[in-house]
Write a protein that holds these residues in place. Sequence first.
Motif, mmCIF file in Angstrom:
data_model
loop_
_atom_site.group_PDB
_atom_site.id
_atom_site.type_symbol
_atom_site.label_atom_id
_atom_site.label_comp_id
_atom_site.label_asym_id
_atom_site.label_seq_id
_atom_site.Cartn_x
_atom_site.Cartn_y
_atom_site.Cartn_z
ATOM 1 N N ARG A 217 15.860 45.372 44.239
ATOM 2 C CA ARG A 217 16.720 46.143 45.495
ATOM 3 C C ARG A 217 17.647 44.800 44.916
ATOM 4 N NH1 ARG A 217 16.786 47.688 51.244
ATOM 5 N NH2 ARG A 217 19.026 48.739 51.055
ATOM 6 N N CYS A 218 19.461 45.559 44.797
ATOM 7 C CA CYS A 218 20.132 44.540 44.705
ATOM 8 C C CYS A 218 20.998 45.225 45.319
ATOM 9 C CB CYS A 218 20.530 44.345 42.875
ATOM 10 S SG CYS A 218 22.181 43.459 41.895
ATOM 11 N N GLN A 219 22.260 44.170 45.983
ATOM 12 C CA GLN A 219 23.309 44.798 46.698
ATOM 13 C C GLN A 219 24.738 43.397 45.980
ATOM 14 O OE1 GLN A 219 22.588 43.582 50.485
ATOM 15 N NE2 GLN A 219 21.699 45.384 50.962
ATOM 16 N N VAL A 220 25.873 44.642 46.147
ATOM 17 C CA VAL A 220 26.846 43.562 44.521
ATOM 18 C C VAL A 220 27.884 43.661 45.803
ATOM 19 C CG1 VAL A 220 28.476 43.414 42.933
ATOM 20 C CG2 VAL A 220 26.371 44.137 42.194
ATOM 21 N N LYS A 221 28.392 42.744 45.815
ATOM 22 C CA LYS A 221 29.749 42.758 46.690
ATOM 23 C C LYS A 221 30.434 42.102 45.671
ATOM 24 C CE LYS A 221 32.104 40.933 51.056
ATOM 25 N NZ LYS A 221 31.455 40.560 52.283
ATOM 26 N N MET A 222 32.103 42.401 45.698
ATOM 27 C CA MET A 222 33.326 42.377 45.104
ATOM 28 C C MET A 222 34.301 42.216 45.518
ATOM 29 S SD MET A 222 33.664 42.832 40.652
ATOM 30 C CE MET A 222 35.604 41.866 39.843
ATOM 31 N N SER A 223 35.564 40.931 45.303
ATOM 32 C CA SER A 223 36.642 40.555 46.931
ATOM 33 C C SER A 223 37.585 40.728 45.479
ATOM 34 C CB SER A 223 36.143 40.091 47.773
ATOM 35 O OG SER A 223 35.819 39.016 47.385
ATOM 36 N N CYS A 224 37.807 39.891 44.753
ATOM 37 C CA CYS A 224 38.389 39.297 43.909
ATOM 38 C C CYS A 224 38.383 40.426 42.096
ATOM 39 C CB CYS A 224 38.191 37.720 43.739
ATOM 40 S SG CYS A 224 36.746 37.133 42.779
ATOM 41 N N ARG A 225 39.774 40.155 41.318
ATOM 42 C CA ARG A 225 40.271 41.374 40.403
ATOM 43 C C ARG A 225 40.954 40.330 39.680
ATOM 44 N NH1 ARG A 225 37.255 45.764 40.629
ATOM 45 N NH2 ARG A 225 36.278 46.629 42.574
ATOM 46 N N ASP A 226 40.966 41.356 38.576
ATOM 47 C CA ASP A 226 42.102 40.143 37.532
ATOM 48 C C ASP A 226 42.267 38.729 37.736
ATOM 49 O OD1 ASP A 226 43.379 43.452 37.639
ATOM 50 O OD2 ASP A 226 44.119 42.252 39.511
ATOM 51 N N LEU A 227 41.023 38.323 37.343
ATOM 52 C CA LEU A 227 40.942 36.841 36.823
ATOM 53 C C LEU A 227 41.552 36.565 35.972
ATOM 54 C CD1 LEU A 227 37.169 36.946 38.380
ATOM 55 C CD2 LEU A 227 39.630 36.069 39.811
ATOM 56 N N PRO A 228 41.876 35.587 35.539
ATOM 57 C CA PRO A 228 41.758 34.921 34.420
ATOM 58 C C PRO A 228 40.977 34.457 33.191
ATOM 59 C CG PRO A 228 42.756 33.017 35.329
ATOM 60 C CD PRO A 228 42.301 34.065 36.296
ATOM 61 N N GLY A 229 41.538 35.413 31.986
ATOM 62 C CA GLY A 229 40.129 35.966 30.856
ATOM 63 C C GLY A 229 39.393 34.547 31.198
ATOM 64 N N ASP A 230 39.740 32.881 30.784
ATOM 65 C CA ASP A 230 38.771 31.749 30.385
ATOM 66 C C ASP A 230 37.991 31.703 32.172
ATOM 67 O OD1 ASP A 230 41.178 31.147 32.319
ATOM 68 O OD2 ASP A 230 40.563 28.782 30.636
ATOM 69 N N VAL A 231 38.114 32.246 33.125
ATOM 70 C CA VAL A 231 37.960 32.007 34.581
ATOM 71 C C VAL A 231 36.385 33.703 34.480
ATOM 72 C CG1 VAL A 231 37.535 32.580 37.076
ATOM 73 C CG2 VAL A 231 39.464 31.280 35.975
ATOM 74 N N GLU A 232 36.871 34.484 33.781
ATOM 75 C CA GLU A 232 36.030 35.933 34.129
ATOM 76 C C GLU A 232 34.718 35.550 32.631
ATOM 77 O OE1 GLU A 232 36.036 40.242 33.498
ATOM 78 O OE2 GLU A 232 38.123 39.307 33.221
ATOM 79 N N GLU A 233 35.124 34.930 31.688
ATOM 80 C CA GLU A 233 34.030 34.624 30.420
ATOM 81 C C GLU A 233 33.100 34.150 31.822
ATOM 82 O OE1 GLU A 233 33.112 33.822 26.166
ATOM 83 O OE2 GLU A 233 35.200 34.655 26.502
ATOM 84 N N ALA A 234 33.625 32.250 32.315
ATOM 85 C CA ALA A 234 32.655 31.704 31.710
ATOM 86 C C ALA A 234 31.705 31.889 33.493
ATOM 87 C CB ALA A 234 33.658 30.279 33.117
ATOM 88 N N LEU A 235 32.688 33.106 34.052
ATOM 89 C CA LEU A 235 31.600 33.720 35.754
ATOM 90 C C LEU A 235 30.575 34.607 34.504
ATOM 91 C CD1 LEU A 235 34.360 34.171 38.114
ATOM 92 C CD2 LEU A 235 32.565 32.366 38.323
#
Length: 364
Positions: A259-277
């Motif tokens: 069972r999985c719950q996803v919570k996301m509260s930030c968007r429009d991250l820089p490309g390198d940050v998004e790739e690392a995450l």
Amino acid sequence: MWARSKLKNPGWLGALGLAAAMLGLTVPVQLGLVRSGAGIAGGVTLFVLLTLHVKFVMETPVRRAGSWWIVAVQAWLTYLPLTVFGAAWTPVCALLSGALLVTAGRIRSIVLVALALACGPVMLAAPERTMVDPVWALAAPLIGVIEYALVTLAKRITRLTEARTGVMREAVALERRRFTRDLHDLVGHRLTALVLKAQLLQRFVAEGDNRAHDEACETLELLRSLSADVRAVAHGLRSSSLAAELGSARSLLESGRVRCQVKMSCRDLPGDVEEALTHALREGVTNVLRHAEARQCSIQLLERDQLVRLTIRNDGVRPQRRPGDGGQGLLNLAERVSDLGGWLEATSSRTGQFTFSAYVPRKK
């Protein structure tokens, strides 16, 4: 093969020019010695002088000054034989001029430059005019400057070629490292998901479950994603989407009855940050599927004070593996995150809860 290797290292052109210049200087000296009847003795002396001179100007000195004793011996072999060989020996003072200029370049000495330019004209002060050839005496500083330019050019080209080779080797090593890291992080995660899907598909087929068709479709989609990932790794492309990967992670975990719950509260991250995450998310989900018997999993992507945090928390932790057996994936991930000024944290509780977090600043 020889010609190709020489073209790759153009420093040999400077050495060839130096050899040609020395040959042009040696021939008139030897001819003059033969005419004066001192061909053998003068030839031997000239050979010793040339050997010392080449050794000095082409060496890479440990100290900036180099071997002073060679310069001293060369000066002695330049002026003393004039009393024996006469004007035929005058051109060799150009060699001393070149050696002094090379030494002046090594230790940055104006005094040695002045001595180098004067070592030829000073012969004009000889007590007997017949001992010195005035044309060669006046031309000696110019020949010395030419020799210094050729030697310096050859050495600088050699250093630049070596530096270029070092840069190319470093670039190849970095590209090999990138390829290995991306192949492990991207393809390894997809293969783990494919194994899970294949196991589910096998079970559904054996049980006659109608969900087998859906699982077959998802498995086919994973294979397509794997193909795209391999192309991305091969060409060094970046096509990661954190939002899409969050949805894929939830689907994958729930396929494995987690069972999985996803919570996301930030968007429009820089490309390198998004790739690392994205890589952190893949690694965390892969570890949940491989190393835990989880039933509950939560994924949170939050941002506070320009610091983005990805947290994956799950139950069903298995007994701790051997120390140091963290796997290559975590090492790769730690490298990616640290390059952006971030860090990783992993904690486990006595109740079987495991928390994995990746912190990455929005701006390095």
